[in-house]
Write an enzyme that holds these catalytic residues in place. Structure first.
Site, short mmCIF file in Angstrom:
data_model
loop_
_atom_site.label_atom_id
_atom_site.label_comp_id
_atom_site.label_asym_id
_atom_site.label_seq_id
_atom_site.Cartn_x
_atom_site.Cartn_y
_atom_site.Cartn_z
CB ILE A 72 -4.22 9.67 8.67
CG1 ILE A 72 -4.20 8.41 9.58
CG2 ILE A 72 -2.82 10.23 8.47
CD1 ILE A 72 -3.69 8.63 10.99
N GLY A 98 -0.39 4.68 -1.16
CA GLY A 98 -1.53 5.25 -0.44
C GLY A 98 -1.14 6.41 0.46
CD GLN A 99 -4.27 9.94 4.53
OE1 GLN A 99 -4.95 8.98 4.90
NE2 GLN A 99 -4.48 11.17 4.95
CG ASP A 145 -3.92 -8.70 -6.29
OD1 ASP A 145 -4.16 -8.44 -5.09
OD2 ASP A 145 -4.76 -9.14 -7.09
N GLY A 177 0.84 -1.20 0.00
CA GLY A 177 0.00 0.00 0.00
C GLY A 177 0.87 1.25 0.00
NE ARG A 224 -6.94 -2.59 -10.30
CZ ARG A 224 -7.72 -3.20 -9.40
NH1 ARG A 224 -8.10 -2.56 -8.32
NH2 ARG A 224 -8.13 -4.43 -9.61
CE1 TYR A 278 -10.41 0.23 6.92
CE2 TYR A 278 -11.55 1.66 8.49
CZ TYR A 278 -10.39 1.25 7.87
OH TYR A 278 -9.19 1.85 8.19
CE LYS A 294 -8.17 -1.55 8.96
NZ LYS A 294 -6.83 -1.89 8.47
C1 AKB Z 1 -11.69 5.89 7.41
O1 AKB Z 1 -12.28 6.97 7.54
O2 AKB Z 1 -12.20 4.88 6.91
C2 AKB Z 1 -10.27 5.77 7.93
C3 AKB Z 1 -10.23 5.27 9.34
C4 AKB Z 1 -10.68 6.09 10.45
O3 AKB Z 1 -9.80 4.16 9.54
N1 AKB Z 1 -9.63 7.05 7.85
#
Ligand code: AKB
Length: 325
Positions: A178, A16-17, A58, A13, A41, A148, A152
């Site tokens: 972040i 990414g940010q 990947d 990653g 990508r 998500y 986690k």
């Molecule tokens: C999101 O907003 O999905 C992320 C997080 C808080 O994990 N920045």
């Protein structure tokens, strides 16, 4: 006994940010050649390519990951590749496959190849509305309402399992939103807190997708990088939590951020049009209790709302003036 003198690090990653800045910091610390950046990508930025090796892989494909681990003799992985909360809700099945599939591959490879250490970011998204929303403690009920968040929580448990069962030295923090000036985030609920700066500088206007009073935990990128590096540098005897550590820095609402930005750009105007992300934000904590991370490995963030805002505006204004925004 033979010992490798230098760490060989893989960052997934990396475009990414967090990855784009963490990779550069790790290269600064360990040398460009010793930190392999991997993206999927997104086209890597010029600095990422010129400062060390870059590979397209990947991470949901174990053989692709394993090939890089063998080729570069990797001993440490920062596994950052993931789908975030808002895009995860648009395609929950893909979010599960990407987030869980890739973490499982990384942990299996760590076990099979005896990797020294793995860093994997969890998130405040592990919490749901049943958890206390103010000063959310390290150990509390975890019933997230997003896919998500589900990945986690499952990921935290998997990391803990691989540590207990196989001794994989995997370490994790629960990042808040972040804020960064280099690479914009993509697909998160906290993304407004980055977009707002770009729009304030470019257009002096912004339409926020969260309500003005939505308080969320946030962190500025230098503290985000510091958390990852300090945790990974800590002696293993200090890491008592093998699921994931709460880490806090700043908590604020869009209205409070707007007031701070206006101190630098008085003509800035913000409107509010909450969308589906409001529901996600309302299920997350407002402030986080990170006393366990402070106690165990000395976590201590530097930036507050005023210093973060000042630094963001200074950096983005410079890029805007140079035509790079
Ligand atoms: C999101 O907003 O999905 C992320 C997080 C808080 O994990 N920045």
């Amino acid at each position: 006994m033979y010992r490798k003198s230098t760490k060989k690090i893989l960052v997934t990653g990396a475009t990414g940010q967090i990855g784009s800045e963490l990779t550069l910091e790790l290269r600064h610390k360990y040398g460009g050649e010793n930190v392999i950046a991997a993206g999927h990508r997104r086209k890597p930025g010029e600095r990422l390519v010129s400062s060390g090796p870059f590979e397209f892989i990947d991470v949901t494909k174990k053989d692709e990951l394993e090939k890089i681990v063998k080729e570069y003799d990797i001993d440490t992985v920062y596994h950052l590749a993931a789908m975030l909360s808002a895009t995860g809700e648009e395609n929950p099945q893909q979010a599960w496959n990407v987030n869980m599939g890739s973490l499982y591959n990384v942990l299996e490879i760590a076990r099979e190849h005896g990797l020294t250490r793995v860093f994997w970011p969890s998130s405040i998204a592990v919490f749901g509305p049943e958890a206390p929303r103010v000063k959310t403690p390290q150990n509390t009920v975890l019933i997230p309402k997003t896919m998500y968040g589900v990945t986690k929580v499952a990921g935290e448990l998997l990391c803990n399992y691989y540590f207990l069962r196989y001794g994989v030295d995997v370490r994790s923090v629960r990042y808040p939103g972040i804020i960064s000036s280099e690479t914009p985030p993509g697909g998160g609920t906290t993304d407004y807190a980055v977009e707002i700066f770009y729009e304030a500088i470019k257009k002096k206007r912004y339409t926020c997708f969260l309500r003005a009073d939505t308080v969320l935990p946030m962190m500025y990128m230098p503290d985000c990088i510091k958390a990852a590096i300090n945790l990974m540098d800590a002696d293993a005897s200090r890491i008592k939590c093998r699921t994931s550590y709460n880490v806090a820095a700043i908590s604020f609402s869009p209205a409070e951020l707007v007031a701070e930005i206006k101190k630098h750009i008085p003509e800035f105007v913000c409107e509010y049009k909450p969308d589906f992300r409001q529901k996600i934000a309302d299920s997350w904590p407002m402030t986080i209790d990170d006393c366990v991370a402070r106690e165990d490995w000395g976590w201590n963030p530097e930036y507050d709302l005023a210093s973060m805002t000042r630094d963001m505006i200074e950096k983005l204004k410079k890029r805007f003036a140079e035509g790079r925004l």
